[in-house]
Design a protein around this motif. Structure first.
Motif, PDB file in Angstrom:
ATOM      1  N   UNK A   5       0.827  -1.192   0.000  1.00  0.00           N
ATOM      2  CA  UNK A   5       0.000   0.000   0.000  1.00  0.00           C
ATOM      3  C   UNK A   5       0.863   1.244   0.000  1.00  0.00           C
ATOM      4  N   UNK A   6       0.254   2.361   0.359  1.00  0.00           N
ATOM      5  CA  UNK A   6       0.973   3.622   0.410  1.00  0.00           C
ATOM      6  C   UNK A   6       0.344   4.498   1.477  1.00  0.00           C
ATOM      7  N   UNK A   7       1.058   5.525   1.890  1.00  0.00           N
ATOM      8  CA  UNK A   7       0.560   6.384   2.946  1.00  0.00           C
ATOM      9  C   UNK A   7       0.709   7.860   2.625  1.00  0.00           C
ATOM     10  N   UNK A   8      -0.120   8.645   3.278  1.00  0.00           N
ATOM     11  CA  UNK A   8      -0.102  10.098   3.155  1.00  0.00           C
ATOM     12  C   UNK A   8      -0.042  10.679   4.557  1.00  0.00           C
ATOM     13  N   UNK A   9       0.772  11.696   4.724  1.00  0.00           N
ATOM     14  CA  UNK A   9       0.849  12.414   5.988  1.00  0.00           C
ATOM     15  C   UNK A   9      -0.269  13.452   6.016  1.00  0.00           C
ATOM     16  N   UNK A  10      -0.949  13.574   7.153  1.00  0.00           N
ATOM     17  CA  UNK A  10      -2.116  14.450   7.247  1.00  0.00           C
ATOM     18  C   UNK A  10      -2.028  15.387   8.440  1.00  0.00           C
ATOM     19  N   UNK A  11      -2.521  16.594   8.246  1.00  0.00           N
ATOM     20  CA  UNK A  11      -2.694  17.533   9.356  1.00  0.00           C
ATOM     21  C   UNK A  11      -4.049  17.314  10.018  1.00  0.00           C
ATOM     22  N   UNK A  12      -5.111  17.315   9.221  1.00  0.00           N
ATOM     23  CA  UNK A  12      -6.469  17.180   9.722  1.00  0.00           C
ATOM     24  C   UNK A  12      -6.976  15.777   9.407  1.00  0.00           C
ATOM     25  N   UNK A  13      -6.709  14.868  10.311  1.00  0.00           N
ATOM     26  CA  UNK A  13      -7.025  13.463  10.101  1.00  0.00           C
ATOM     27  C   UNK A  13      -8.520  13.251   9.838  1.00  0.00           C
ATOM     28  N   UNK A  14      -9.384  13.906  10.602  1.00  0.00           N
ATOM     29  CA  UNK A  14     -10.826  13.700  10.441  1.00  0.00           C
ATOM     30  C   UNK A  14     -11.293  14.127   9.048  1.00  0.00           C
ATOM     31  N   UNK A  15     -10.821  15.267   8.554  1.00  0.00           N
ATOM     32  CA  UNK A  15     -11.223  15.739   7.223  1.00  0.00           C
ATOM     33  C   UNK A  15     -10.724  14.787   6.141  1.00  0.00           C
ATOM     34  N   UNK A  16      -9.504  14.295   6.295  1.00  0.00           N
ATOM     35  CA  UNK A  16      -8.960  13.370   5.298  1.00  0.00           C
ATOM     36  C   UNK A  16      -9.728  12.049   5.307  1.00  0.00           C
ATOM     37  N   UNK A  17     -10.049  11.548   6.483  1.00  0.00           N
ATOM     38  CA  UNK A  17     -10.810  10.297   6.580  1.00  0.00           C
ATOM     39  C   UNK A  17     -12.184  10.454   5.941  1.00  0.00           C
ATOM     40  N   UNK A  18     -12.860  11.553   6.270  1.00  0.00           N
ATOM     41  CA  UNK A  18     -14.189  11.769   5.691  1.00  0.00           C
ATOM     42  C   UNK A  18     -14.114  11.829   4.171  1.00  0.00           C
ATOM     43  N   UNK A  19     -13.097  12.478   3.608  1.00  0.00           N
ATOM     44  CA  UNK A  19     -12.960  12.564   2.158  1.00  0.00           C
ATOM     45  C   UNK A  19     -12.745  11.182   1.545  1.00  0.00           C
TER      46      UNK A  19
END
Length: 131
Positions: A5-19
């Motif tokens: 797989x692959x990963x992305x670093x996030x600032x706003x985890x909740x917004x990224x998850x919802x997207x």
């Protein structure tokens, strides 16, 4: 080695998850407040890491892109040209920032681009004209 797989670093985890979960349909495996969130799409593992938590784990600071960035893209395929147009309309209506409206490229792919909440590019495309 096998790609898992692959990963992305996030600032706003909740917004990224919802997207990724609610707009793009990725399957979530963790709670929105987890430091590392495992999503899955079509058998590919997709990881979201909260930047601050990853830095703490690694014991160092990193530099990150901000705004719309073109360091990489996540490519998703749909069944045909019409589905590209439909996906773009639905995803932008759900709040994603449109980057490139659907266009048929000289190499025969109909494609479009949106940005996730943190500016990472997501391509949606197909090489199939009709279903």
């Amino acid at each position: 080695m096998k790609l898992d797989g692959f990963g992305i670093m996030a600032d706003d985890m909740a917004a990224m998850i919802r997207f990724y979960r609610d707009v793009l349909g990725f399957d979530i495996k963790e709670d929105e407040n987890a430091a590392n969130v495992f999503l899955e799409k079509d058998g590919t593992l997709f990881l979201l890491y909260r930047k601050t938590d990853f830095e703490k784990m690694a014991g160092r600071k990193f530099t990150y892109c901000s705004g719309i960035n073109g360091h990489y893209e996540i490519a998703l395929s749909v069944e045909n040209y019409a589905a590209v147009d439909k996906a773009y309309a639905e995803i932008t209506a759900a709040g994603a920032q449109g980057i490139l409206e659907p266009v048929t490229e000289p190499w025969g792919q109909r494609t479009c681009y949106v940005a996730d909440p943190e500016g990472n590019l997501v391509e949606i495309g197909s090489f199939v004209k009709e279903s």
